[in-house]
Design a protein around this motif. Structure first.
Motif, PDB file in Angstrom:
ATOM      1  N   GLY A  34       0.798  -1.216   0.000  1.00  0.00           N
ATOM      2  CA  GLY A  34       0.000   0.000   0.000  1.00  0.00           C
ATOM      3  C   GLY A  34       0.832   1.267   0.000  1.00  0.00           C
ATOM      4  O   GLY A  34       0.303   2.350  -0.245  1.00  0.00           O
ATOM      5  N   ALA A 328      -5.313  -2.088   1.228  1.00  0.00           N
ATOM      6  CA  ALA A 328      -6.431  -1.181   0.968  1.00  0.00           C
ATOM      7  C   ALA A 328      -6.533  -0.112   2.039  1.00  0.00           C
ATOM      8  O   ALA A 328      -6.858   1.054   1.751  1.00  0.00           O
ATOM      9  N   ARG A 331      -3.958   2.635   1.389  1.00  0.00           N
ATOM     10  CA  ARG A 331      -4.383   3.471   0.257  1.00  0.00           C
ATOM     11  C   ARG A 331      -5.552   4.382   0.673  1.00  0.00           C
ATOM     12  O   ARG A 331      -5.617   5.542   0.261  1.00  0.00           O
ATOM     13  N   ARG A 332      -6.465   3.863   1.471  1.00  0.00           N
ATOM     14  CA  ARG A 332      -7.574   4.675   1.964  1.00  0.00           C
ATOM     15  C   ARG A 332      -7.044   5.814   2.842  1.00  0.00           C
ATOM     16  O   ARG A 332      -7.508   6.958   2.737  1.00  0.00           O
TER      17      ARG A 332
END
Length: 342
Positions: A34, A328, A331-332
């Motif tokens: 990420g 994820a 990245r969020r």
């Protein structure tokens, strides 16, 4: 400010905290994919296990890796555990178990682990409970690693900076897990905001109560060069926490500092043992021996779907964690950070 971690190849100003019991190669790989710095908790690893885990991470992801070690002093001779085992006797009887053989102790950083670091050549090496002796520290630096030290007070921040660490992890009282205090006779919790207000000569990495991108934005604006997140990663798919621990995440649980599970103060979710015995007991043997007598009680209850005797290490933001893969999540977090800055 973001540039501190960018210099070693991170794409986000985030270090995934090295959480023993929750972290491992899978979590580090996903966090690195990420864009964060991945971390491995190494205090319970042999040099051979460390080498195998580093190889697994290197095969699974490209990016900077942090190896974390403890610098505690192991009591010699071993402390008397009889008072603690007597206090636990009713629980042994209720669960139908005996104390059993003690599990492996947490290892302080030593020559063998240092040799493993020299072979692994990680981008970052971080230390909890102070720093190793000067000779070992010089070898870590010669291996090319950035050196991070963990501080829980202003005095510890200055102590670490004066000894030439590349950055100080400011661990606020909001952080879960073992408080890394090492100066003074007792742990005195200090909120992260107070630590960030202290000015030192090296970059500061903030830890404690940081869960989403807006938290990161506020923390960077307050002077941190990067953040270290642990609790936020507990609900990740790659986290290795027990099932009874996982079901508590994101709920209205409360956390508290306790010495029951290791002999040293650490913050975690209140469970049965903490409620019935109180969070602090003088009968608990000194760290790292405190966990010995609970090992079989913990395993028995976890197999039954209960966390009654487990160290449920988590910070004050545990109610806000989000369940998703660690890649994820990073990245969020980056997307939220960008939005908050706009």
């Amino acid at each position: 400010m973001v540039g501190f971690l960018e210099t070693i190849g991170a794409r986000a100003p985030i270090i995934q905290a090295p959480m023993a019991g929750a972290g491992g190669p899978g979590l580090a790989i996903a966090a690195m994919r990420g864009g964060a710095v991945g971390s491995l908790p190494c205090a319970l690893l042999t040099p051979e296990q460390l080498a195998a885990q580093v190889a697994e991470v290197r095969a699974g992801a490209v990016g900077p890796l942090n190896l974390n070690f403890f610098c505690h002093h192991v009591p010699d001779p071993a402390p008397d555990e009889s008072a603690w085992r007597a206090l636990l006797a009713p629980y042994y009887a209720e669960e139908g178990v005996a104390p059993g053989t003690p599990p492996p102790l947490r290892r302080p950083f030593d020559d063998a682990l240092c040799a493993a670091v020299e072979a692994a050549r990680p981008e970052v090496v971080s230390f909890h409970f102070g720093l190793p002796d000067d000779a070992l520290l010089a070898r870590v630096r010669a291996a090319g690693a950035l050196v991070l030290g963990n501080a829980t007070t202003r005095a510890e921040m200055h102590w670490l900076a004066e000894r030439g660490v590349d950055a100080v992890i400011a661990q606020g009282s909001e952080a879960g897990g073992h408080a890394g205090w090492f100066l003074g006779d007792a742990h005195a919790p200090v909120p992260l905001a107070e630590l960030l207000a202290e000015k030192i000569a090296v970059p500061v990495i903030a830890a404690g109560g940081i869960t989403d991108g807006a938290d990161i934005a506020r923390t960077l604006a307050a002077g941190a060069s990067a953040v270290q997140l642990g609790t936020a990663f507990l609900a990740a798919d790659e986290s290795s926490i027990s099932a009874p621990f996982r079901v508590l995440l994101g709920t209205g649980v409360t956390t508290q500092f306790t010495n029951l599970f290791s002999g040293r103060e650490a913050q975690g979710i209140r469970n049965r043992l903490m409620r019935e015995l109180g969070p602090i007991r003088t009968e608990v043997p000194a760290f790292p021996y405190g966990s010995n007598a609970l090992a079989l009680l913990r395993a028995h209850a976890e197999a039954d779907g209960r966390g009654d005797y487990s160290p449920l290490w988590a910070g004050t933001s545990v109610a806000r964690v989000r369940a998703m893969g660690a890649e994820a999540l990073v990245r969020r977090l980056v997307e939220e950070l960008r939005a908050a800055r706009r």
